[in-house]
Each structure stands twice: as C-alpha cells, then as structure tokens.
Scaffold this active site. Structure first.
Site, PDB file in Angstrom:
ATOM      1  N   GLN A  31       0.517  -1.766   0.054  1.00 53.41           N
ATOM      2  CA  GLN A  31      -0.196   0.333  -0.067  1.00 53.41           C
ATOM      3  C   GLN A  31       0.947   1.172   0.104  1.00 53.41           C
ATOM      4  O   GLN A  31       1.867   1.638   0.990  1.00 53.41           O
ATOM      5  CB  GLN A  31      -1.114   0.031   1.224  1.00 53.41           C
TER       6      GLN A  31
ATOM      7  N   GLU B 191      -0.737  10.436  17.745  1.00 52.02           N
ATOM      8  CA  GLU B 191      -1.762  11.498  18.083  1.00 52.02           C
ATOM      9  C   GLU B 191      -2.962  11.615  16.615  1.00 52.02           C
ATOM     10  O   GLU B 191      -3.370  12.759  17.048  1.00 52.02           O
ATOM     11  CB  GLU B 191      -0.781  12.638  17.810  1.00 52.02           C
TER      12      GLU B 191
ATOM     13  N   GLU C 142      -7.612  -1.047   7.149  1.00 51.45           N
ATOM     14  CA  GLU C 142      -5.780  -0.567   7.793  1.00 51.45           C
ATOM     15  C   GLU C 142      -6.439  -1.210   9.491  1.00 51.45           C
ATOM     16  O   GLU C 142      -5.928  -1.588   9.927  1.00 51.45           O
ATOM     17  CB  GLU C 142      -5.288   0.529   7.549  1.00 51.45           C
TER      18      GLU C 142
ATOM     19  N   SER D  52       2.426   7.293   2.121  1.00 48.30           N
ATOM     20  CA  SER D  52       3.042   7.620   2.606  1.00 48.30           C
ATOM     21  C   SER D  52       4.227   8.686   1.495  1.00 48.30           C
ATOM     22  O   SER D  52       4.873   7.510   1.280  1.00 48.30           O
ATOM     23  CB  SER D  52       3.682   7.783   4.116  1.00 48.30           C
TER      24      SER D  52
HETATM   25  C1  LIG Z   1       6.223   0.534  10.761  1.00 53.32           C
HETATM   26  C2  LIG Z   1       5.261   1.099   9.724  1.00 53.32           C
HETATM   27  C3  LIG Z   1       4.703   0.606   8.829  1.00 53.32           C
HETATM   28  C4  LIG Z   1       4.345   1.695   7.601  1.00 53.32           C
HETATM   29  N1  LIG Z   1       4.073   1.105   6.088  1.00 53.32           N
HETATM   30  C5  LIG Z   1       3.190   1.647   5.834  1.00 53.32           C
HETATM   31  C6  LIG Z   1       3.108   1.356   4.457  1.00 53.32           C
HETATM   32  O1  LIG Z   1       2.904   0.130   3.661  1.00 53.32           O
HETATM   33  N2  LIG Z   1       2.166   2.436   3.516  1.00 53.32           N
HETATM   34  C7  LIG Z   1       1.968   3.351   3.967  1.00 53.32           C
HETATM   35  O2  LIG Z   1       0.998   4.037   2.682  1.00 53.32           O
HETATM   36  N3  LIG Z   1       2.533   4.228   5.207  1.00 53.32           N
HETATM   37  C8  LIG Z   1       3.266   3.136   5.930  1.00 53.32           C
HETATM   38  N4  LIG Z   1       3.520   3.733   6.992  1.00 53.32           N
HETATM   39  C9  LIG Z   1       4.016   4.944   7.252  1.00 53.32           C
HETATM   40  C10 LIG Z   1       3.016   5.932   8.073  1.00 53.32           C
HETATM   41  O3  LIG Z   1       2.057   5.612   7.907  1.00 53.32           O
HETATM   42  C11 LIG Z   1       3.722   7.626   8.324  1.00 53.32           C
HETATM   43  O4  LIG Z   1       4.769   6.518   9.438  1.00 53.32           O
HETATM   44  C12 LIG Z   1       2.866   7.306   9.305  1.00 53.32           C
HETATM   45  O5  LIG Z   1       1.731   8.181   9.153  1.00 53.32           O
HETATM   46  C13 LIG Z   1       3.341   9.753  10.137  1.00 53.32           C
HETATM   47  O6  LIG Z   1       4.352   9.795   9.025  1.00 53.32           O
HETATM   48  P1  LIG Z   1       5.359  10.947   9.018  1.00 53.32           P
HETATM   49  O7  LIG Z   1       6.425   9.205   9.447  1.00 53.32           O
HETATM   50  O8  LIG Z   1       5.030  11.228   7.994  1.00 53.32           O
HETATM   51  O9  LIG Z   1       5.363  12.038  10.109  1.00 53.32           O
HETATM   52  P2  LIG Z   1       4.631  12.707  10.526  1.00 53.32           P
HETATM   53  O10 LIG Z   1       3.180  13.264   9.830  1.00 53.32           O
HETATM   54  O11 LIG Z   1       5.971  14.180  10.178  1.00 53.32           O
HETATM   55  O12 LIG Z   1       4.929  13.047  11.941  1.00 53.32           O
HETATM   56  C14 LIG Z   1       5.219  13.766  12.604  1.00 53.32           C
HETATM   57  C15 LIG Z   1       5.104  13.909  14.145  1.00 53.32           C
HETATM   58  O13 LIG Z   1       4.079  14.908  14.344  1.00 53.32           O
HETATM   59  C16 LIG Z   1       3.271  14.541  14.926  1.00 53.32           C
HETATM   60  N5  LIG Z   1       1.524  15.637  14.295  1.00 53.32           N
HETATM   61  C17 LIG Z   1       1.786  15.666  12.549  1.00 53.32           C
HETATM   62  N6  LIG Z   1       0.670  15.735  12.615  1.00 53.32           N
HETATM   63  C18 LIG Z   1      -0.241  16.456  13.571  1.00 53.32           C
HETATM   64  C19 LIG Z   1      -1.597  16.645  14.229  1.00 53.32           C
HETATM   65  N7  LIG Z   1      -1.787  17.531  12.927  1.00 53.32           N
HETATM   66  N8  LIG Z   1      -1.707  16.433  15.170  1.00 53.32           N
HETATM   67  C20 LIG Z   1      -1.296  16.647  16.319  1.00 53.32           C
HETATM   68  N9  LIG Z   1       0.528  15.503  15.670  1.00 53.32           N
HETATM   69  C21 LIG Z   1       0.771  15.548  14.800  1.00 53.32           C
HETATM   70  C22 LIG Z   1       2.875  13.315  14.110  1.00 53.32           C
HETATM   71  O14 LIG Z   1       1.694  12.394  15.383  1.00 53.32           O
HETATM   72  C23 LIG Z   1       4.504  12.574  14.729  1.00 53.32           C
HETATM   73  O15 LIG Z   1       4.545  12.846  16.487  1.00 53.32           O
HETATM   74  C24 LIG Z   1       4.975   3.327   7.985  1.00 53.32           C
HETATM   75  C25 LIG Z   1       4.819   3.239   9.147  1.00 53.32           C
HETATM   76  C26 LIG Z   1       5.146   2.661  10.252  1.00 53.32           C
HETATM   77  C27 LIG Z   1       6.250   3.124  10.974  1.00 53.32           C
END
Ligand SMILES: Cc1cc2nc3c(=O)[nH]c(=O)nc-3n(C[C@H](O)[C@H](O)[C@H](O)COP(=O)(O)OP(=O)(O)OC[C@H]3O[C@@H](n4cnc5c(N)ncnc54)[C@H](O)[C@@H]3O)c2cc1C
Length: 402
Positions: free
Chosen positions: A122, A366, A240, A125
């Site tokens: 999927q 969050e 999911e 991100s």
């Molecule tokens: C084990 C694992 C598997 C994954 N598998 C997939 C996959 O198969 N496909 C895929 O597409 N993605 C995948 N992901 C990605 C995952 O969906 C993202 O890491 C997640 O949505 C967070 O996005 P980011 O890492 O860009 O963090 P950010 O969005 O940059 O967030 C950074 C921090 O800021 C906080 N934050 C951000 N926005 C807000 C808000 N509006 N209010 C409060 N706090 C906020 C977050 O909670 C976090 O602590 C995976 C992640 C992991 C850890």
C-alpha cells in the site's frame, strides 16, 4: 465438507488442520526461505478451504459465514503462522477492491491474493506527506490509454516482495487537496518502479522507499473514481485500523511472545513469577488485553452486521499500540533486561524493538487521538488553513511553486 457442517464442526476441522499443517519452524524474515514457506502455507490454506472464508465464491472465497471466519481466526491465533507478508493485501487492499472495485478487478485480483500467489503493498506515505497524506505530490497524468506516474513513496511495507501495489496519486492539482486524488493499482514490476529497502532498528528491512519514474498504468486500474481517491483511501484506512486492531502480524495475538500467555511463560522460565511486582504487572497487562479483546469482539460483531465502526477503529488501534508497548517493556523486565542488552537478531529482542512501530504505522497515536476527539467526543475540529484552496496554490508544495 458437508453442507450440514455446524460452526462447532468447522472449528474442530480447522483446529485439526492447523495442528497438522502449521509449520513447525518459521524461517526469519531476513531469510529468503521465509517467502517460500509463507506462500506454501497460504496455498495449502486456500486448498483446504480456509482462505476468504466469508468472501464471495465468485472471486475465490468460500461463501461461508462471518462467524465461521471468526472461528478459524480464533483457532489460528493459537499458532505462530507465516502470514504477515499477506496482511496488507488481504487485510486492506482486497477488502477495498471488494467494496469499491469493478467486477473485473475483483475477478483478476482477489483469488491470487487468497492463494498467496500475488503479494500486495500500500503506497500512501511520502517524505512530505505522512499524517497529512492528502498533501502528497506523486502525480499521475493521462496520456492516451494510460496514466503516467511520477514521484516517490516511503515506508512502504513489503514493497520488496510485492507483485502489486495500491497507490494514491494526485490527478488534479487545481482543486483542494482531498479532491484531486485517485487510487490506482500499480504493477510493482513495471518499468520505472524502483524499490529501495529501509532497514529499521530491528535489523530487518520492514519497509522501503519506492520511486516512480514515468510508470505506465492502464486507465482501468482506477479503484473507485478518478479524483475521488480520498473516498477509496478512507475505505482502505478503515480496513487498516481494523486489521491492526485484530492484532494481525504482531507478536501479540493470544499466544505470541508479547501476549499474556507468552509473558507469563517467560516469567515462569526466568523464575521471576514468584515476585509480587511481576505478578502485579502481569495482572495489569491481562486486564488491558482482555478489555481490548472484548472491545474488538464488539466492533467485529458490528462489522459482521454491516455497521460501520467509524472512529471506534481508532480507539482499538490506539489501545493495541499501548498493549504492545507495555508487552515490550514487560518482556524486557521479565527477561532481567537481557532483551535490551541482547542482539537485535534475537527474535524476542526484534519483537520488542518493533513495538513502537504500531504507534506510528497506520496513523500515529496523535492522529488517532484527534480522530477520537473530533468524531467520537464531538470536540472542535483541528484548524486547517489548506483544505479549501486549490492544491496548486499551496505555498509549501512543489506544485505550489510551479
Ligand atoms: C512499521 C510501519 C509501517 C508502515 N507501512 C506503511 C505502508 O505500508 N504504506 C504507507 O503508505 N505508509 C506506511 N507507513 C508510514 C506511516 O503511515 C507514517 O509514518 C505515519 O502516517 C506518520 O507519518 P510521518 O512518518 O510522515 O510522520 P509525520 O506526519 O511527519 O509526523 C511526525 C510527528 O508529528 C505528529 N503530528 C503530525 N501531524 C499532527 C497533527 N495534525 N496533530 C498532532 N500531531 C501531529 C505525529 O503524530 C508524529 O509524532 C508505515 C510506518 C511504520 C512505522
């Protein structure tokens, strides 16, 4: 299989089958043998009639009841099975195609997912679009009878072994960010797709960066409608959260190393079970585990009755993450800290080191808290300045700069 078979008989048949077919040992995820064992087990499951138990016969399912599926899942949770590699396809992509895909997509894609011959990932991100995934930059432009896709995804679980991916792309930058997205099925072997594994702190490449460079995707690969991909994405995200809530692919479940049963066994073997503080910690863990199980049962019953669980899926996901984190801490304590000092190649140490991942993947804690606050508790919505403007005018995006 007789037509008169009761749920109880079905459960006993599943129990016998699992006892004789569950692999005695499962190679590590780093071992290329893992994939062969996983595909073989999945095919055997399919041939024995235990795959897609309540999915339509026309698309490779068994057409049985949801209660029978649940009975099989309960029996299966007593074993450690090599099924995690199929979780994204079967837990998220297939239910989305069954909900909003065309009949042709259902005929083409569901059965090979069920028998393990095709694996899915999927792709939502991106480096600058995780929590705020609707800000994604990967573009798809129509060119004759194809889309041409360009961009980069990240954290894509299982992309390195996937045959197909469900990718969210921007097809119209001239409307607000949620309204110009489209969901496509992409062939992960197509020219222009490059997969780069990312190794996490467990030492395993659970996820990848994926680059799309002029990748051709046929027009009939749209899941749902063009520019309505956000609707399809919400369907997938609901599945999911439910898949995560039901413990899919984690070391929890009813008998994994981070379950009550697994932790109690570890405490017994290390001799720490006699200590009151260890007993108290185990009881606290047991209460949370049981509460979550009852909560999940209620959600599952609703889903089986066709009731949308809505934001309650976020509660389950949050609690499941909390349970696993606590399980990780407890495992380290009960093991006298050896897990922490140990090598990440050790299976238990790797399980413990992976526990924080659930608080991020599938939407961070969050974000789940915001969903619960807004949709369950009726609190004011988080202010957002960019949901009404055309995406192209967003100053922080490359589109905006263009
Ligand atoms: C084990 C694992 C598997 C994954 N598998 C997939 C996959 O198969 N496909 C895929 O597409 N993605 C995948 N992901 C990605 C995952 O969906 C993202 O890491 C997640 O949505 C967070 O996005 P980011 O890492 O860009 O963090 P950010 O969005 O940059 O967030 C950074 C921090 O800021 C906080 N934050 C951000 N926005 C807000 C808000 N509006 N209010 C409060 N706090 C906020 C977050 O909670 C976090 O602590 C995976 C992640 C992991 C850890």
């Amino acid at each position: 299989m007789s037509e008169q078979e009761t749920i109880h008989q079905f459960r006993l048949r599943a129990r016998d089958w699992l006892a004789s077919h569950a692999p005695a040992t499962i190679p590590s995820r780093k071992d290329p043998e893992y994939l062969r064992v996983a595909r073989e087990f999945r095919r055997a499951m399919f041939e024995a009639g235990f795959a897609g138990i309540d999915w339509p016969v026309a698309f490779g399912g068994q057409g049985r009841t949801a209660a029978e599926r649940r009975a099989f899942e309960e029996e299966a949770s007593n074993h450690i099975l090599p099924l995690v590699v199929f979780d994204i396809g079967l837990g998220m992509c297939a239910p989305t195609i069954l909900s909003v895909g065309t009949d042709e997509q259902k005929r083409r894609f569901i059965r090979p997912m069920l028998d393990g011959s095709e694996i899915w990932c999927q792709l939502f991100s991106e480096p600058a679009a995780g929590s705020d995934v609707a800000s994604l930059l990967t573009r798809a432009v129509v060119d004759g009878d194809h889309f041409i896709v360009n961009g980069q995804k990240v954290w894509t679980t299982g992309a390195e072994v996937s045959d197909w991916g469900m990718i969210l792309v921007r097809t119209n930058p001239d409307v607000p960010k949620h309204r110009g997205l489209t969901m496509l099925v992409v062939d992960m072997q197509a020219p222009g797709v490059t997969v780069q594994p990312l190794v996490d702190m467990t030492g395993v490449a659970h996820f990848n960066e994926v680059f799309f460079d002029d990748v051709h995707v046929p027009l009939d690969a749209v899941v749902g409608e063009v520019d309505r991909g956000w609707d399809t994405a919400r369907v997938l995200l609901t599945h999911e959260r439910l898949a995560v809530t039901s413990g899919g692919g984690t070391a929890g479940g009813s008998s994994g190393p981070l379950s009550f049963a697994g932790l109690k066994a570890a405490a017994e073997s290390s001799g720490i079970l006699a200590e009151p503080s260890a007993q108290q910690a185990l009881v606290d863990f047991y209460l949370l585990e049981q509460s979550l199980r009852l909560f999940n049962d209620r959600i599952t019953r609703d889903v089986l009755r066709g009731v949308d669980p809505g934001a309650r899926g976020s509660v389950g996901k949050l609690l499941q993450g909390e349970l696993l984190l606590r399980g990780g801490v407890l495992a380290a304590e009960l093991d006298n800290g050896d897990v922490v000092a140990g090598d990440a190649a050790d299976e238990l140490a790797a399980d413990v080191l992976f526990t924080p991942a659930l608080a991020i993947g599938g939407g961070t804690n969050e974000i789940q808290l915001s969903i619960i606050a807004e949709r369950l508790l009726g609190l004011p919505r988080e202010p957002a300045s960019d949901t009404k403007l055309p995406f192209r005018t967003k100053p922080t995006t490359k589109e905006g700069a263009a």
